[in-house]
Design a protein around this motif. Structure first.
Motif, mmCIF file in Angstrom:
data_model
loop_
_atom_site.group_PDB
_atom_site.id
_atom_site.type_symbol
_atom_site.label_atom_id
_atom_site.label_comp_id
_atom_site.label_asym_id
_atom_site.label_seq_id
_atom_site.Cartn_x
_atom_site.Cartn_y
_atom_site.Cartn_z
ATOM 1 N N ASN A 1 51.183 56.913 -6.955
ATOM 2 C CA ASN A 1 52.330 57.829 -6.845
ATOM 3 C C ASN A 1 51.931 59.089 -6.072
ATOM 4 N N ALA A 2 50.734 59.599 -6.361
ATOM 5 C CA ALA A 2 50.277 60.801 -5.641
ATOM 6 C C ALA A 2 50.105 60.475 -4.153
ATOM 7 N N LEU A 3 49.539 59.296 -3.865
ATOM 8 C CA LEU A 3 49.354 58.914 -2.447
ATOM 9 C C LEU A 3 50.703 58.721 -1.755
ATOM 10 N N ALA A 4 51.695 58.227 -2.503
ATOM 11 C CA ALA A 4 53.038 58.085 -1.909
ATOM 12 C C ALA A 4 53.546 59.469 -1.501
ATOM 13 N N ILE A 5 53.359 60.450 -2.382
ATOM 14 C CA ILE A 5 53.840 61.808 -2.077
ATOM 15 C C ILE A 5 53.086 62.390 -0.877
ATOM 16 N N SER A 6 51.830 61.979 -0.686
ATOM 17 C CA SER A 6 51.036 62.537 0.426
ATOM 18 C C SER A 6 51.575 62.129 1.798
ATOM 19 N N ARG A 7 52.297 61.022 1.875
ATOM 20 C CA ARG A 7 52.782 60.445 3.166
ATOM 21 C C ARG A 7 51.635 60.249 4.152
ATOM 22 N N ASP A 8 50.429 60.040 3.623
ATOM 23 C CA ASP A 8 49.235 60.000 4.468
ATOM 24 C C ASP A 8 48.933 58.551 4.870
ATOM 25 N N GLU A 9 49.492 58.132 6.004
ATOM 26 C CA GLU A 9 49.384 56.719 6.380
ATOM 27 C C GLU A 9 47.935 56.316 6.662
ATOM 28 N N GLN A 10 47.149 57.271 7.095
ATOM 29 C CA GLN A 10 45.733 56.960 7.354
ATOM 30 C C GLN A 10 45.045 56.547 6.056
ATOM 31 N N VAL A 11 45.342 57.273 4.997
ATOM 32 C CA VAL A 11 44.751 56.929 3.697
ATOM 33 C C VAL A 11 45.370 55.638 3.169
ATOM 34 N N TRP A 12 46.693 55.474 3.359
ATOM 35 C CA TRP A 12 47.333 54.235 2.897
ATOM 36 C C TRP A 12 46.627 53.017 3.527
ATOM 37 N N SER A 13 46.258 53.158 4.802
ATOM 38 C CA SER A 13 45.677 51.987 5.468
ATOM 39 C C SER A 13 44.252 51.702 4.984
ATOM 40 N N GLN A 14 43.657 52.641 4.256
ATOM 41 C CA GLN A 14 42.300 52.393 3.716
ATOM 42 C C GLN A 14 42.324 51.625 2.407
ATOM 43 N N ILE A 15 43.495 51.476 1.807
ATOM 44 C CA ILE A 15 43.534 50.819 0.489
ATOM 45 C C ILE A 15 43.376 49.311 0.656
#
Ligand SMILES: CC(C)=CCC/C(C)=C/CC/C(C)=C/COP(=O)(O)OP(=O)(O)O
Ligand SMILES: [Zn+2]
Length: 418
Positions: free
Chosen positions: A134-148
């Motif tokens: 949920n916190a990562l969703a709020i970050s809108r940080d696609e670079q981090v999303w792609s690391q998951i």
């Protein structure tokens, strides 16, 4: 209220606060106290700046010493205030704050297990994983999303899935309906829901509905608002809510139990029979109302089942701490957990949600994101225009559009072989 009036009023409230202690508080005392504050009506205005200042404490990443007891809740200490800040005012989320979410959350990833723990090097845990995503969703940080590593996370989710259809909070941990909700909400955001992951789960949730009509933590346990929300929201992820809710819950007794959660004269909700009102149930119970009203409006509109105006009064007059942040009840201190769920409750009463039964285009085809909303009419709930907070996704407890964006990011990456 002018700044001067506000200061005087805050001082009065501090005196009142000091008269009430947790151990001696009875239902009668809470009722009298709240009735006085509601009649007095001085806190009719949402103290936006005061709450934002309180909520920005953790964004400095220097938590006060009394937060050491929450060492295993770091992702929550990021998600709660960020969600609250965003629905208070989206401008509270500066690029600086948003860009620091990713690294802080990724430090909680247990790479060996494949999911998030409550802090650096801690065991992977479903509650921490839900709060992290949920916190990562709020970050809108696609670079981090792609690391998951979604395959790894999926494998871990399958490792906490139990043969009876439920989930345990961590490997070898307790099985409850929180775990079901956290697992499904996480899988929905990552677009990794499969038939294997969800097999038998709706039936397991159904077994948690009690003779009172609410939902308990596990089959045979007492019905409680927190678990009721988890069970209901999980059903909305498992399939079309319009079909799932009546199929797996006795809706009449659920609605009856939910309706009994609102007390007068306080106007707030309790979490279970014969317990005190508490601001956080404005969400756990209120969130159930928003889902039911959105999914089965013909059921919730047939009678007056609860008062939105009265809940809003409890939130504004009784749950705003004069020191900033939102709280359980007068006499209690504010904290990030209550700020998140009390403000979500305020958002819930101010917006009317509707669920459109149409599949989203995704591999798993989950339903949970098909929510729209409109502002409630002012004569029902908006005591003052200044009090309006932003809308939510009522299943994910995220600012509207935020979870949808993360889900769509993963859906656009194409099919994952799971
Ligand atoms: C997503 C997620 C992790 C959801 C958690 C849901 C939640 C709040 C569950 C509540 C658990 C519970 C039985 C509290 C009772 O506390 P109490 O006895 O102190 O309070 P009470 O007197 O109000 O019942
Ligand atoms: Zn509470």
């Amino acid at each position: 209220m002018t700044a001067e009036q506000n200061t005087v009023h805050n001082e009065e409230l501090s005196v009142v606060d000091s008269l009430i202690t947790e151990s001696s508080t009875t239902q009668d005392e809470v009722a009298r106290m709240c009735a006085g504050m509601i009649l007095d009506g001085q806190l009719a205005v949402l103290q936006r700046q005061l709450h934002a200042d309180f909520l920005k404490i953790p964004t400095s990443f220097q938590l006060p010493p009394n937060y050491t007891g929450l060492d295993a809740s770091k992702p929550w200490l990021i998600y709660w205030p960020l969600h609250a800040l965003e629905i208070l005012d989206p401008d509270n989320q500066t690029d600086d704050i948003l860009s620091r979410i990713g690294p802080s959350i990724m430090a909680c990833l247990n790479e060996l297990e494949g999911a998030f723990g409550g802090g650096n090097g801690q065991t992977a845990h479903l509650a921490a994983t839900y709060a992290s995503l949920n916190a990562l969703a709020i970050s809108r940080d696609e670079q981090v999303w792609s690391q998951i590593n979604r395959e790894g996370l999926y494998k871990w989710l399958m490792s906490v899935k139990l043969p009876d259809g439920g989930f345990s909070m961590h490997i070898g941990g307790e099985e409850d309906v929180r775990a079901v909700y956290c697992a499904l909400a996480s899988a929905a955001l990552l677009n990794i829901i499969t038939p294997e992951l969800t097999e038998g789960t709706a039936e397991w949730i159904s077994r948690c509905q009690t003779y009172e009509g609410g939902i308990g933590g596990a089959p045979g346990n007492e019905a409680h608002g927190g678990y009721a929300f988890c069970g209901l929201a999980a059903l909305c992820i498992l399939g079309n809510p319009v079909e799932m809710i009546p199929k797996y819950l006795d809706v009449d007794s659920f609605v009856h139990w939910l309706s009994a959660r609102q007390y007068q004269p306080e106007g707030g909700f309790s979490g279970r029979t014969n317990k005190l009102v508490d601001g956080c149930y404005s969400w756990w119970v209120g969130g159930c109302w928003s889902i039911l009203e959105g999914v089965l409006p013909w059921i919730t509109s047939k009678d007056v089942l609860w008062s939105k105006a009265d809940l809003q009064k409890y939130i504004l007059y009784c749950c705003q701490s004069p020191r900033g942040g939102l709280r359980d009840k007068p006499g209690k201190s504010s904290d990030f957990y209550h700020s998140c769920y009390v403000l979500s409750g305020l958002s819930e009463v101010q917006h009317r949600y509707s669920f459109r039964p149409k599949l989203r285009e995704s591999k798993s085809g989950e339903w949970s994101f098909m929510w729209t909303y409109e502002l409630e009419s002012p004569d029902i709930v908006i005591i003052d225009e200044q009090n309006v907070v932003g809308p939510l996704n009522p299943v994910h407890v995220l600012p509207a559009g935020v979870g949808e964006r993360m889900h769509d990011f993963y859906a656009a990456l194409g099919t994952l072989e799971l």
